[in-house]
Design a protein around this motif. Structure first.
Motif, PDB file in Angstrom:
ATOM      1  N   ASN A 180       0.826  -1.211   0.000  1.00 44.35           N
ATOM      2  CA  ASN A 180       0.000   0.000   0.000  1.00 44.35           C
ATOM      3  C   ASN A 180       0.861   1.263   0.000  1.00 44.35           C
ATOM      4  OD1 ASN A 180      -2.256  -1.592   0.020  1.00 44.35           O
ATOM      5  ND2 ASN A 180      -2.703  -1.312   2.187  1.00 44.35           N
ATOM      6  N   ARG A 181       1.958   1.228   0.761  1.00 42.74           N
ATOM      7  CA  ARG A 181       2.881   2.362   0.754  1.00 42.74           C
ATOM      8  C   ARG A 181       3.436   2.601  -0.657  1.00 42.74           C
ATOM      9  NH1 ARG A 181       6.786   1.691   6.093  1.00 42.74           N
ATOM     10  NH2 ARG A 181       5.604   3.071   7.475  1.00 42.74           N
ATOM     11  N   PHE A 182       3.839   1.515  -1.281  1.00 45.30           N
ATOM     12  CA  PHE A 182       4.420   1.604  -2.623  1.00 45.30           C
ATOM     13  C   PHE A 182       3.401   2.164  -3.611  1.00 45.30           C
ATOM     14  CE2 PHE A 182       5.748  -0.342  -6.697  1.00 45.30           C
ATOM     15  CZ  PHE A 182       7.054   0.125  -6.750  1.00 45.30           C
ATOM     16  N   SER A 183       2.160   1.686  -3.544  1.00 48.89           N
ATOM     17  CA  SER A 183       1.115   2.160  -4.456  1.00 48.89           C
ATOM     18  C   SER A 183       0.828   3.643  -4.241  1.00 48.89           C
ATOM     19  CB  SER A 183      -0.169   1.346  -4.248  1.00 48.89           C
ATOM     20  OG  SER A 183       0.045  -0.017  -4.568  1.00 48.89           O
ATOM     21  N   ALA A 184       0.752   4.063  -2.969  1.00 48.81           N
ATOM     22  CA  ALA A 184       0.495   5.470  -2.670  1.00 48.81           C
ATOM     23  C   ALA A 184       1.648   6.350  -3.149  1.00 48.81           C
ATOM     24  CB  ALA A 184       0.271   5.660  -1.170  1.00 48.81           C
ATOM     25  N   CYS A 185       2.869   5.868  -2.967  1.00 48.82           N
ATOM     26  CA  CYS A 185       4.058   6.625  -3.370  1.00 48.82           C
ATOM     27  C   CYS A 185       4.072   6.830  -4.887  1.00 48.82           C
ATOM     28  CB  CYS A 185       5.303   5.868  -2.922  1.00 48.82           C
ATOM     29  SG  CYS A 185       6.830   6.836  -2.926  1.00 48.82           S
ATOM     30  N   ARG A 191       3.202  10.276  -9.739  1.00 45.17           N
ATOM     31  CA  ARG A 191       2.534  10.546 -11.016  1.00 45.17           C
ATOM     32  C   ARG A 191       1.861  11.915 -11.001  1.00 45.17           C
ATOM     33  NH1 ARG A 191      -0.107   4.511 -11.830  1.00 45.17           N
ATOM     34  NH2 ARG A 191       1.758   3.540 -12.757  1.00 45.17           N
ATOM     35  N   SER A 192       1.310  12.286  -9.852  1.00 45.06           N
ATOM     36  CA  SER A 192       0.730  13.624  -9.743  1.00 45.06           C
ATOM     37  C   SER A 192       1.804  14.696  -9.806  1.00 45.06           C
ATOM     38  CB  SER A 192      -0.060  13.754  -8.435  1.00 45.06           C
ATOM     39  OG  SER A 192      -1.195  12.903  -8.430  1.00 45.06           O
ATOM     40  N   LEU A 193       2.996  14.401  -9.234  1.00 48.18           N
ATOM     41  CA  LEU A 193       4.110  15.343  -9.311  1.00 48.18           C
ATOM     42  C   LEU A 193       4.498  15.606 -10.755  1.00 48.18           C
ATOM     43  CD1 LEU A 193       6.649  14.335  -6.493  1.00 48.18           C
ATOM     44  CD2 LEU A 193       5.161  16.320  -6.562  1.00 48.18           C
ATOM     45  N   ASN A 194       4.469  14.556 -11.573  1.00 44.36           N
ATOM     46  CA  ASN A 194       4.785  14.728 -12.995  1.00 44.36           C
ATOM     47  C   ASN A 194       3.841  15.726 -13.637  1.00 44.36           C
ATOM     48  OD1 ASN A 194       6.811  12.872 -12.758  1.00 44.36           O
ATOM     49  ND2 ASN A 194       5.718  11.203 -13.750  1.00 44.36           N
ATOM     50  N   GLY A 195       2.584  15.715 -13.188  1.00 45.28           N
ATOM     51  CA  GLY A 195       1.596  16.608 -13.767  1.00 45.28           C
ATOM     52  C   GLY A 195       1.794  18.063 -13.383  1.00 45.28           C
ATOM     53  N   VAL A 196       2.606  18.328 -12.346  1.00 45.99           N
ATOM     54  CA  VAL A 196       2.859  19.719 -11.949  1.00 45.99           C
ATOM     55  C   VAL A 196       4.324  20.092 -12.168  1.00 45.99           C
ATOM     56  CG1 VAL A 196       0.940  19.849 -10.332  1.00 45.99           C
ATOM     57  CG2 VAL A 196       3.147  19.012  -9.511  1.00 45.99           C
ATOM     58  N   CYS A 197       4.935  19.444 -13.136  1.00 48.13           N
ATOM     59  CA  CYS A 197       6.261  19.852 -13.644  1.00 48.13           C
ATOM     60  C   CYS A 197       7.389  19.681 -12.632  1.00 48.13           C
ATOM     61  CB  CYS A 197       6.219  21.293 -14.135  1.00 48.13           C
ATOM     62  SG  CYS A 197       4.961  21.597 -15.389  1.00 48.13           S
ATOM     63  N   LEU A 198       7.291  18.736 -11.711  1.00 54.07           N
ATOM     64  CA  LEU A 198       8.385  18.504 -10.775  1.00 54.07           C
ATOM     65  C   LEU A 198       9.234  17.294 -11.163  1.00 54.07           C
ATOM     66  CD1 LEU A 198       6.672  19.242  -7.351  1.00 54.07           C
ATOM     67  CD2 LEU A 198       8.247  20.680  -8.629  1.00 54.07           C
ATOM     68  N   LYS A 199       8.877  16.651 -12.262  1.00 56.69           N
ATOM     69  CA  LYS A 199       9.632  15.477 -12.711  1.00 56.69           C
ATOM     70  C   LYS A 199      11.112  15.779 -12.927  1.00 56.69           C
ATOM     71  CE  LYS A 199       9.570  11.810 -16.198  1.00 56.69           C
ATOM     72  NZ  LYS A 199       8.870  11.288 -17.396  1.00 56.69           N
ATOM     73  N   PRO A 200      11.498  16.937 -13.522  1.00 54.03           N
ATOM     74  CA  PRO A 200      12.925  17.203 -13.735  1.00 54.03           C
ATOM     75  C   PRO A 200      13.765  17.199 -12.458  1.00 54.03           C
ATOM     76  CG  PRO A 200      11.596  18.709 -15.044  1.00 54.03           C
ATOM     77  CD  PRO A 200      10.653  17.984 -14.134  1.00 54.03           C
ATOM     78  N   PRO A 242      -4.817  14.158  -0.258  1.00 54.10           N
ATOM     79  CA  PRO A 242      -3.417  13.971   0.134  1.00 54.10           C
ATOM     80  C   PRO A 242      -2.516  13.414  -0.966  1.00 54.10           C
ATOM     81  CG  PRO A 242      -4.808  12.294   1.126  1.00 54.10           C
ATOM     82  CD  PRO A 242      -5.736  13.309   0.536  1.00 54.10           C
ATOM     83  N   LEU A 243      -3.072  12.694  -1.920  1.00 57.57           N
ATOM     84  CA  LEU A 243      -2.240  12.121  -2.985  1.00 57.57           C
ATOM     85  C   LEU A 243      -2.309  12.933  -4.271  1.00 57.57           C
ATOM     86  CD1 LEU A 243      -2.810   8.281  -2.522  1.00 57.57           C
ATOM     87  CD2 LEU A 243      -1.078   9.770  -1.499  1.00 57.57           C
ATOM     88  N   ARG A 244      -2.726  14.192  -4.156  1.00 57.33           N
ATOM     89  CA  ARG A 244      -2.794  15.069  -5.316  1.00 57.33           C
ATOM     90  C   ARG A 244      -2.005  16.354  -5.030  1.00 57.33           C
ATOM     91  NH1 ARG A 244      -6.698  18.909  -7.382  1.00 57.33           N
ATOM     92  NH2 ARG A 244      -6.571  19.018  -9.635  1.00 57.33           N
ATOM     93  N   PRO A 245      -0.691  16.264  -5.051  1.00 60.49           N
ATOM     94  CA  PRO A 245       0.135  17.456  -4.798  1.00 60.49           C
ATOM     95  C   PRO A 245      -0.036  18.473  -5.921  1.00 60.49           C
ATOM     96  CG  PRO A 245       1.491  15.673  -5.645  1.00 60.49           C
ATOM     97  CD  PRO A 245       0.129  15.090  -5.381  1.00 60.49           C
ATOM     98  N   LEU A 246       0.065  19.741  -5.558  1.00 60.39           N
ATOM     99  CA  LEU A 246      -0.102  20.826  -6.525  1.00 60.39           C
ATOM    100  C   LEU A 246       1.025  21.832  -6.358  1.00 60.39           C
ATOM    101  CD1 LEU A 246      -3.905  21.492  -5.890  1.00 60.39           C
ATOM    102  CD2 LEU A 246      -2.959  20.266  -7.855  1.00 60.39           C
TER     103      LEU A 246
END
Length: 209
Positions: free
Chosen positions: A49-54, A59-68, A157-161
């Motif tokens: 469950n930890r792994f899935s949440a992480c 994936r949400s971080l990728n959507g707000v341009c933090l992937k680099p 909580p799992l949708r960082p912005l």
């Protein structure tokens, strides 16, 4: 596998855990493979469950341009960005697909330093004024480093912005951050700096509001 007589009158298929089939005009029987059901222990389920949440969070971080940020850190660790994020953050997630320790989660990591004396000075409505000391920096830091901020709201909580309308550079010692309109629930804020060319980042400073 066993060869059997043709007593089934052309039948092929399975009966119980035995499969019957024809090959070159002969009828054969073989036992179906036994498949043991995988039963996870409580500890294994916790980590799953930890792994899935992480992963969901990343994936949400990728959507707000933090992937680099994490791809750059991953290169230093000889892994990809996802694995760099997991290594840094998986302990902060709980076994119920949520976050157990907001203070320890990281939006950003890097070679730039977080300035001393970082604090939220004032809040008016959904706008925050933040301040920091300008007299302490390393040779890698520059006065033009730009303030950035990530935010997590308790209801998602799992949708960082990324916080909106963030202003301020390191040399000014002051910045403004705008939260989601009508924010009444608890929020978790992560302030960090990005170099002017967007190639270097700092760690983040956590605030709870």
């Amino acid at each position: 596998m066993a060869k059997v007589g043709n007593c089934l009158g052309g039948f092929s298929g399975k009966i119980g855990n035995v499969v019957y089939y024809y090959c070159n005009g002969n009828l054969y029987a073989r036992r179906r493979p036994y498949r043991k059901m995988l039963v996870r222990s409580k500890n294994q389920q916790l980590w799953q469950n930890r792994f899935s949440a992480c992963i969901s969070f990343y994936r949400s971080l990728n959507g707000v341009c933090l992937k680099p940020i994490w791809e750059k850190l991953g290169k230093l660790m000889s892994v990809n960005g996802l694995n760099a994020f997991i290594a840094s953050n998986i302990q902060t997630f709980n076994g119920e697909m949520g976050i157990s320790n907001y203070e320890e989660i990281h939006f950003s990591k890097g070679v730039l330093k977080v300035p001393m004396g970082f604090e939220i000075r004032e809040r008016k409505g959904n706008k925050l004024k933040v301040c920091w000391d300008t007299g302490w920096q390393t040779s890698l830091d520059a006065g033009t480093d730009r303030l950035c901020a990530g935010v997590i709201y308790d209801d998602e909580p799992l949708r960082p912005l990324l916080a909106e309308n963030v202003t301020g550079i390191r040399s000014e010692g002051i910045g403004m951050i705008e939260l989601r309109e009508g924010t009444t629930k608890c929020y978790h804020l992560y302030c960090y700096f990005m170099s002017r060319d967007g190639r270097c980042y700092s760690g983040d400073k956590y605030f709870r509001g």
